[in-house]
Design a protein around this motif. Structure first.
Motif, PDB file in Angstrom:
ATOM      1  N   LEU A 133       0.835  -1.202   0.000  1.00 60.35           N
ATOM      2  CA  LEU A 133       0.000   0.000   0.000  1.00 60.35           C
ATOM      3  C   LEU A 133       0.869   1.251   0.000  1.00 60.35           C
ATOM      4  CD1 LEU A 133      -3.132   0.428   2.241  1.00 60.35           C
ATOM      5  CD2 LEU A 133      -1.507   2.287   2.012  1.00 60.35           C
ATOM      6  N   GLN A 134       1.888   1.271   0.850  1.00 59.62           N
ATOM      7  CA  GLN A 134       2.774   2.433   0.906  1.00 59.62           C
ATOM      8  C   GLN A 134       3.549   2.595  -0.403  1.00 59.62           C
ATOM      9  OE1 GLN A 134       5.592   2.324   4.108  1.00 59.62           O
ATOM     10  NE2 GLN A 134       6.187   4.466   3.872  1.00 59.62           N
ATOM     11  N   THR A 135       3.947   1.481  -0.994  1.00 58.23           N
ATOM     12  CA  THR A 135       4.672   1.539  -2.265  1.00 58.23           C
ATOM     13  C   THR A 135       3.803   2.130  -3.361  1.00 58.23           C
ATOM     14  OG1 THR A 135       5.991  -0.394  -1.640  1.00 58.23           O
ATOM     15  CG2 THR A 135       5.914   0.167  -3.976  1.00 58.23           C
ATOM     16  N   ASP A 141       7.505   0.406  -7.296  1.00 60.44           N
ATOM     17  CA  ASP A 141       7.168  -0.854  -7.958  1.00 60.44           C
ATOM     18  C   ASP A 141       6.568  -1.806  -6.936  1.00 60.44           C
ATOM     19  OD1 ASP A 141       6.967  -3.191  -9.358  1.00 60.44           O
ATOM     20  OD2 ASP A 141       9.083  -3.331  -9.919  1.00 60.44           O
ATOM     21  N   PRO A 142       5.286  -2.161  -7.056  1.00 60.32           N
ATOM     22  CA  PRO A 142       4.652  -3.017  -6.048  1.00 60.32           C
ATOM     23  C   PRO A 142       5.165  -4.446  -6.048  1.00 60.32           C
ATOM     24  CG  PRO A 142       3.150  -2.635  -7.881  1.00 60.32           C
ATOM     25  CD  PRO A 142       4.338  -1.752  -8.103  1.00 60.32           C
ATOM     26  N   THR A 143       5.896  -4.856  -7.079  1.00 60.03           N
ATOM     27  CA  THR A 143       6.407  -6.227  -7.127  1.00 60.03           C
ATOM     28  C   THR A 143       7.676  -6.391  -6.306  1.00 60.03           C
ATOM     29  OG1 THR A 143       7.735  -5.845  -9.119  1.00 60.03           O
ATOM     30  CG2 THR A 143       5.436  -6.528  -9.434  1.00 60.03           C
ATOM     31  N   VAL A 144       8.240  -5.289  -5.827  1.00 61.12           N
ATOM     32  CA  VAL A 144       9.483  -5.348  -5.052  1.00 61.12           C
ATOM     33  C   VAL A 144       9.218  -4.858  -3.636  1.00 61.12           C
ATOM     34  CG1 VAL A 144      11.864  -4.559  -4.871  1.00 61.12           C
ATOM     35  CG2 VAL A 144      10.834  -4.901  -7.135  1.00 61.12           C
ATOM     36  N   PRO A 145       9.347  -5.710  -2.626  1.00 67.50           N
ATOM     37  CA  PRO A 145       9.146  -5.248  -1.254  1.00 67.50           C
ATOM     38  C   PRO A 145      10.102  -4.112  -0.918  1.00 67.50           C
ATOM     39  CG  PRO A 145       9.260  -7.650  -1.344  1.00 67.50           C
ATOM     40  CD  PRO A 145       9.654  -7.146  -2.697  1.00 67.50           C
ATOM     41  N   ALA A 146       9.553  -3.015  -0.421  1.00 68.71           N
ATOM     42  CA  ALA A 146      10.384  -1.841  -0.164  1.00 68.71           C
ATOM     43  C   ALA A 146      11.297  -2.037   1.038  1.00 68.71           C
ATOM     44  CB  ALA A 146       9.485  -0.621   0.057  1.00 68.71           C
ATOM     45  N   THR A 284      -0.724  -9.946  -2.215  1.00 75.34           N
ATOM     46  CA  THR A 284      -0.364  -8.570  -1.877  1.00 75.34           C
ATOM     47  C   THR A 284       0.321  -7.872  -3.040  1.00 75.34           C
ATOM     48  OG1 THR A 284       1.805  -9.153  -0.948  1.00 75.34           O
ATOM     49  CG2 THR A 284      -0.094  -9.243   0.532  1.00 75.34           C
ATOM     50  N   ILE A 285       0.792  -8.643  -4.024  1.00 73.33           N
ATOM     51  CA  ILE A 285       1.414  -8.064  -5.218  1.00 73.33           C
ATOM     52  C   ILE A 285       0.410  -7.928  -6.342  1.00 73.33           C
ATOM     53  CG2 ILE A 285       3.138  -8.440  -7.019  1.00 73.33           C
ATOM     54  CD1 ILE A 285       4.975  -9.605  -4.872  1.00 73.33           C
ATOM     55  N   TRP A 286      -0.349  -9.012  -6.626  1.00 68.39           N
ATOM     56  CA  TRP A 286      -1.259  -8.890  -7.767  1.00 68.39           C
ATOM     57  C   TRP A 286      -2.410  -7.935  -7.493  1.00 68.39           C
ATOM     58  CZ3 TRP A 286      -6.135 -10.418  -6.610  1.00 68.39           C
ATOM     59  CH2 TRP A 286      -6.372 -11.548  -5.827  1.00 68.39           C
ATOM     60  N   MET A 287      -2.795  -7.748  -6.236  1.00 70.15           N
ATOM     61  CA  MET A 287      -3.826  -6.746  -5.953  1.00 70.15           C
ATOM     62  C   MET A 287      -3.337  -5.339  -6.240  1.00 70.15           C
ATOM     63  SD  MET A 287      -5.923  -7.948  -2.575  1.00 70.15           S
ATOM     64  CE  MET A 287      -6.968  -9.397  -2.624  1.00 70.15           C
ATOM     65  N   VAL A 297      -4.996   0.524  -3.429  1.00 67.17           N
ATOM     66  CA  VAL A 297      -4.858   0.987  -2.044  1.00 67.17           C
ATOM     67  C   VAL A 297      -6.025   0.495  -1.196  1.00 67.17           C
ATOM     68  CG1 VAL A 297      -4.952   3.053  -0.575  1.00 67.17           C
ATOM     69  CG2 VAL A 297      -3.429   2.996  -2.569  1.00 67.17           C
ATOM     70  N   VAL A 298      -7.243   0.604  -1.731  1.00 65.35           N
ATOM     71  CA  VAL A 298      -8.419   0.142  -0.985  1.00 65.35           C
ATOM     72  C   VAL A 298      -8.340  -1.364  -0.726  1.00 65.35           C
ATOM     73  CG1 VAL A 298     -10.921  -0.168  -1.072  1.00 65.35           C
ATOM     74  CG2 VAL A 298      -9.903   1.995  -1.815  1.00 65.35           C
ATOM     75  N   ALA A 299      -7.994  -2.133  -1.782  1.00 67.88           N
ATOM     76  CA  ALA A 299      -7.943  -3.590  -1.646  1.00 67.88           C
ATOM     77  C   ALA A 299      -6.881  -4.019  -0.652  1.00 67.88           C
ATOM     78  CB  ALA A 299      -7.699  -4.239  -3.004  1.00 67.88           C
ATOM     79  N   LEU A 300      -5.681  -3.447  -0.762  1.00 71.77           N
ATOM     80  CA  LEU A 300      -4.599  -3.838   0.138  1.00 71.77           C
ATOM     81  C   LEU A 300      -4.895  -3.422   1.575  1.00 71.77           C
ATOM     82  CD1 LEU A 300      -1.461  -3.042  -2.045  1.00 71.77           C
ATOM     83  CD2 LEU A 300      -2.231  -5.289  -1.305  1.00 71.77           C
ATOM     84  N   GLY A 301      -5.452  -2.247   1.761  1.00 69.50           N
ATOM     85  CA  GLY A 301      -5.804  -1.813   3.106  1.00 69.50           C
ATOM     86  C   GLY A 301      -6.864  -2.702   3.722  1.00 69.50           C
TER      87      GLY A 301
END
Length: 487
Positions: A133-135, A141-146, A284-287, A297-301
């Motif tokens: 969500l923060q990314t 890039d949401p595919t890479v954990p920050a 958590t990535i494909w969403m 953001v809504v889905a992940l939250g």
């Protein structure tokens, strides 16, 4: 000392006595909604994504349906029929096949380890959802954990939040369930619509699996089925305690095929289709990829906090079971303290073994090595050896006075059968390496394990238990069917 109706009702609610027929809360549709609310959980996305590693959507949907119907059917027979008929807590019922101390051992193996593992997995999923969500918000890039450290901190926060919710008692959990369960259904359909807006259903069915481990497609398909049998079997520690609130054994059994089965299949199919369409099994990535900034953001939250609800449900159910198997010292511990102590191991797993999330399906399959054997023993004992007749007074008697005392509170036959079933499972299929025998491709691993444990328990009990005076097998129970009204 006399016992009032209010005293009895309180004891029954805590599991210290059978629920009387008039105290049962749920008919068919009430129980269907209750177990649907638990089954519609974020772990369904994880399981569906895991299926996408082995097979494509065409075979995956078949594996999800086949595996779940096998797992849920066996689990419902082993746990729900008896607890629904007699209104007894599930681990009290286990005293009839393992003895009082044996039931404690089974609780530790089947509930404590399973619950702690799931709390860690869902906690990490919460952490990854917050990180994703923060990314998204920051344009990364949401595919890479920050930040792996940030994920661990958020996961620990989720476990502590779960402790706080459960420490407040069942009222707060019911409040969250009423909101989260219907909203998750909406989220599943929204995700499905977004996937189908980018790819036709025919295109998705023709997509390939993400990382099939074997060239043999049949082996990959059976592994996918086994993962889903394990998903159905993973309800073994929990369904019985839900079913005791139903009005009879029919109501305790059939709603599972609408609720647990139907809800799980829906969530897993969404997870499977999203995983293969977007090339990543992690929800958590494909969403984050599928919906753009706002929807992502809504889905992940939402998924992050839905995990807390799922975690609270399994933690609360486990603690209620602990009341029945624990010693007087355990019962004397304050509820808040006991809840926190239960969370210590998941916190350690999150901090020191975060890899449990990426290989979570292996953890899930390991649990089936135990649950399938337990289910086989339960079916053989209740349906064949006892012919659905349980002595309620013996279940609640002092261990030294109970007809189910066996040997020092343990039934060596039942525990030996449990070990046999477990060993058959890992001999047929290795959950770590995924290596397997030819029998696995024909029968999976859960079915041979269930059969081996059940046959072993039945054969040894028939041969030795009556001669040794163990377990009152073959004797007419003093208090048996429909029974709570007689107490």
């Amino acid at each position: 000392m006399s016992t009032t109706k209010d005293d009895y009702r309180l004891a029954a609610e805590r599991g210290d006595a059978p629920l009387l027929p008039g105290e049962r809360l749920w008919g068919f549709w009430e129980f269907t909604y209750a177990n649907s609310a638990l089954a519609i959980a974020t772990w369904a996305f994880l399981i569906g994504g895991a299926v996408g590693l082995f097979v494509g959507p065409r075979e995956g949907i078949a594996a999800i349906v086949i595996g779940n119907i096998i797992g849920v059917s066996i689990t419902a027979l082993a746990t729900c029929v008896a607890t629904g008929r007699y209104g007894v807590e599930q681990f009290v019922f286990l005293r009839s096949m393992f003895g009082a101390n044996g039931a404690r051992l089974v609780y530790v193996l089947a509930v404590v380890f399973l619950t702690m593992g799931w709390l860690a997995v869902l906690g990490i999923m919460f952490g990854r959802s917050i990180d994703g969500l923060q990314t998204l918000v920051s344009g990364g890039d949401p595919t890479v954990p920050a930040s792996p450290l940030k994920i661990v901190i958020a996961a620990c926060g989720a476990i502590l939040l779960t402790w706080f919710v459960v420490a407040k008692g069942p009222t707060s959990i019911r409040f969250f369930n009423m909101i989260i369960a219907p909203a998750l259904v909406v989220l599943m359909f929204v995700m499905m619509a977004l996937i189908l807006s980018q790819h036709s259903f025919a295109e998705i069915l023709d997509m390939k699996p993400l990382a099939p481990p074997f060239e043999d497609g049949t082996a990959n398909f059976i592994i996918a089925i086994e993962v889903n049998i394990a998903a159905g079997m993973s309800w073994w520690p929990y369904l019985g305690n839900l079913a005791r609130l139903t009005r009879n054994e029919r109501v305790a059994t059939w709603p599972n095929f609408v609720g647990v089965f139907g809800a799980a299949v829906l969530g897993e199919i969404v997870g499977l289709m999203a995983a293969v369409a977007l090339g990543n099994a992690d929800p958590t990535i494909w969403m984050a990829q599928i919906g753009g900034l706002v929807i992502g953001v809504v889905a992940l939250g939402f998924v992050a906090f839905a995990n807390v609800t799922s975690m609270a449900n399994i933690l609360y159910t486990s603690l209620i079971g602990l009341r029945q198997v624990g010693t007087a010292g355990v019962r004397a511990v304050r509820w808040e303290t006991l809840t926190f102590l239960f969370c210590v191991a998941p916190l350690a797993l999150v901090m020191f073994a975060p890899g449990i999330y990426d290989g979570f399906f292996k953890f899930l399959v390991w649990t089936s090595a135990l649950n399938s054997a337990l289910a086989g023993i339960g079916i053989a004992d209740y349906f064949i050896l006892r012919r659905q007749q349980i002595d309620l007074r013996a279940l609640f008697a002092r261990p030294q006075d109970s007809a189910y005392r066996f040997w020092h509170g343990f039934n060596p036959i039942g525990l030996f059968a449990l070990a046999v079933g477990f060993l058959v499972y890992v001999g047929v299929f290795n959950p770590l390496s995924l290596e397997h025998t030819s029998l696995f491709v024909l029968l999976t691993a859960s079915i041979p394990s269930c059969l081996a444990a059940g046959l072993c328990h039945w054969g040894l009990t028939a041969a030795f238990a009556r001669r040794l005076g163990w377990g009152a097998y073959g004797e007419r129970p003093a208090v048996s069917a429909a029974p709570a009204a007689q107490l």
